[in-house]
Design an enzyme around this catalytic site. Structure first.
Site, PDB file in Angstrom:
ATOM      1  N   ASP A   1     -10.931  -6.761   4.874  1.00 49.03           N
ATOM      2  CA  ASP A   1     -12.183  -7.362   5.336  1.00 49.03           C
ATOM      3  C   ASP A   1     -12.866  -8.082   4.167  1.00 49.03           C
ATOM      4  O   ASP A   1     -13.017  -7.504   3.083  1.00 49.03           O
ATOM      5  CB  ASP A   1     -13.075  -6.215   5.861  1.00 49.03           C
ATOM      6  CG  ASP A   1     -14.337  -6.700   6.534  1.00 49.03           C
ATOM      7  OD1 ASP A   1     -14.323  -7.804   7.111  1.00 49.03           O
ATOM      8  OD2 ASP A   1     -15.345  -5.959   6.491  1.00 49.03           O
TER       9      ASP A   1
ATOM     10  N   ASP B   1     -12.575 -14.706   2.640  1.00 47.35           N
ATOM     11  CA  ASP B   1     -13.937 -15.170   2.937  1.00 47.35           C
ATOM     12  C   ASP B   1     -14.374 -16.197   1.900  1.00 47.35           C
ATOM     13  O   ASP B   1     -14.908 -15.854   0.844  1.00 47.35           O
ATOM     14  CB  ASP B   1     -14.902 -13.987   2.977  1.00 47.35           C
ATOM     15  CG  ASP B   1     -16.309 -14.431   3.368  1.00 47.35           C
ATOM     16  OD1 ASP B   1     -16.520 -15.641   3.560  1.00 47.35           O
ATOM     17  OD2 ASP B   1     -17.191 -13.560   3.482  1.00 47.35           O
TER      18      ASP B   1
HETATM   19  P1  13P Z   1     -22.128  -4.685  10.625  1.00 46.01           P
HETATM   20  O1  13P Z   1     -22.866  -4.558   9.323  1.00 46.01           O
HETATM   21  O2  13P Z   1     -22.999  -5.319  11.665  1.00 46.01           O
HETATM   22  O3  13P Z   1     -21.536  -3.414  11.076  1.00 46.01           O
HETATM   23  O4  13P Z   1     -20.913  -5.712  10.383  1.00 46.01           O
HETATM   24  C1  13P Z   1     -19.739  -5.275   9.736  1.00 46.01           C
HETATM   25  C2  13P Z   1     -18.841  -6.395   9.379  1.00 46.01           C
HETATM   26  O5  13P Z   1     -19.007  -7.534   9.763  1.00 46.01           O
HETATM   27  C3  13P Z   1     -17.697  -6.082   8.525  1.00 46.01           C
HETATM   28  O6  13P Z   1     -16.989  -7.214   8.159  1.00 46.01           O
HETATM   29  O1  G3H Z   2     -19.151  -6.668   5.993  1.00 39.96           O
HETATM   30  C1  G3H Z   2     -19.134  -5.789   5.135  1.00 39.96           C
HETATM   31  C2  G3H Z   2     -18.731  -4.415   5.512  1.00 39.96           C
HETATM   32  O2  G3H Z   2     -19.773  -3.740   6.149  1.00 39.96           O
HETATM   33  C3  G3H Z   2     -18.191  -3.688   4.318  1.00 39.96           C
HETATM   34  O3  G3H Z   2     -19.210  -3.289   3.470  1.00 39.96           O
HETATM   35  O4  G3H Z   2     -18.469  -4.032   1.203  1.00 39.96           O
HETATM   36  O5  G3H Z   2     -20.108  -2.152   1.476  1.00 39.96           O
HETATM   37  O6  G3H Z   2     -17.695  -1.838   2.085  1.00 39.96           O
HETATM   38  P1  G3H Z   2     -18.856  -2.801   1.963  1.00 39.96           P
HETATM   39 ZN    ZN Z   3     -18.225  -8.928   7.873  1.00 45.09          ZN
END
Ligand code: 13P
Ligand code: G3H
Ligand code: ZN
Length: 310
Positions: free
Chosen positions: A82, A104
């Site tokens: 992510d 990203d």
């Molecule tokens: P939320 O903060 O709304 O849960 O979104 C999480 C997210 O987009 C992780 O990539």
């Molecule tokens: O979009 C971000 C996610 O909520 C992950 O958050 O970078 O604190 O693990 P983090």
């Molecule tokens: Zn996100």
């Protein structure tokens, strides 16, 4: 059963007018809550790890846990990076068995986003891994969020971006944002469905992703605050708006904040109600169970993905 890419999941989700939930995990209990929820609802699911999660737990622990979850549940899972910040992080994840990555580059200017994303796509595709990228800017967690501060995705630019990069899915900005404080307290939340409709029209059958899609359940926030927390003015995306998006071109919906709130509420409640408890299995187990409950609710009310494994 195996770790799989999102290709088949998205094809079925698009045709079936539902979305796959992408839930962030950082440890065993969060993962178990997510996969137990998916299993209970017979639903496909994506397990995702941010670079923060990778620094916290290590890619090998994360991959091994998720691979074990496949064996334990009998469900194919996609393991996704992510918000990958750069090619090095993408490579680290691909080398450690992730099946999907996000690069990203939304904070770069357009041409740089295209060039960097294309480099990631060339590398990932050569390794059988799919790529999500992002166009547009979601207001950040710590920003004073209001709809005007988002940079909404331009549908024509989305077409150009997909063509030039060869990505497999695209995250767009239509008014969602990360974190627990998405809108000022008296602001009426709204999403730009007109943009989503145009993207869908211009990019038929192409999977769209929504980030920042936690609903921020007032009950979870209230439980945190009742048991010593201090979370003021938290506000999320209304569930009916998310369900509408999931019936359109949106095939992946990201949620992390709602799991964090569930874990924190359950841990705080356990400590508050049972101050004698010091066995981590008691309070983390309560967090795991609450996360499972939240994930099941998302599958029913936000994603529409129950029985998608049939
Ligand atoms: P939320 O903060 O709304 O849960 O979104 C999480 C997210 O987009 C992780 O990539
Ligand atoms: O979009 C971000 C996610 O909520 C992950 O958050 O970078 O604190 O693990 P983090
Ligand atoms: Zn996100």
């Amino acid at each position: 059963m195996a770790l799989v890419t999102t290709k088949e999941m998205f094809k079925k989700a698009y045709a079936g007018k539902y979305s796959i939930g992408a839930f962030n995990i950082n440890n065993l209990e969060i993962l178990q809550g997510v996969v137990n929820g998916a299993k209970a609802k017979n639903s496909a699911v994506i397990v995702q790890c941010s670079s923060g999660a990778i620094k916290y737990a290590g890619p090998k622990y994360l991959q091994a846990m998720v691979k074990t979850a496949v064996e334990e549940t009998g469900i194919d899972l996609a393991l996704h990076l992510d918000h990958g910040p750069d090619l090095d992080t993408v490579k680290l994840c691909v080398e450690n068995g992730f099946t999907s990555v996000m690069f990203d580059g939304s904070h770069f200017d357009y041409d740089e986003n295209v060039a960097k994303t294309k480099e990631v796509v060339d590398y990932a595709h050569a390794h059988g891994v799919v790529v999500e990228a992002e166009l547009g800017v979601l207001a950040g967690v710590e920003d004073d969020v209001s709809a005007a501060e988002h940079i909404y995705t331009d549908p024509d630019q989305a077409v150009d971006f997909v063509g030039k990069t060869g990505i497999d899915s695209l995250a767009i900005a239509i008014g969602t944002s990360h974190g627990a404080f998405k809108f000022p307290p008296d602001f009426k939340p709204s999403l730009r469905f007109d943009i989503l409709e145009q993207v869908q029209e211009k990019l038929p059958d192409f999977p769209i992703v929504l980030h920042g899609a936690s609903a921020v359940d007032p009950e979870a926030v209230a439980t945190c605050n009742k048991y010593g927390g201090n979370i003021a003015n938290a506000k999320g995306i209304p569930v009916d708006m998310l369900r509408k998006a999931s019936s359109m071109a949106v095939c992946k919906i990201n949620m992390d904040t709602d799991l964090r709130l569930a874990m924190t509420a359950a841990v705080r409640k356990t400590f508050g109600d049972s101050p004698e408890v010091f066995d981590p299995r008691k309070y983390l187990g309560a967090g795991r169970d609450y996360i499972q409950q939240v994930v099941e609710g998302k599958i029913d009310n936000v994603l529409g993905s129950a029985n998608s494994l049939n």
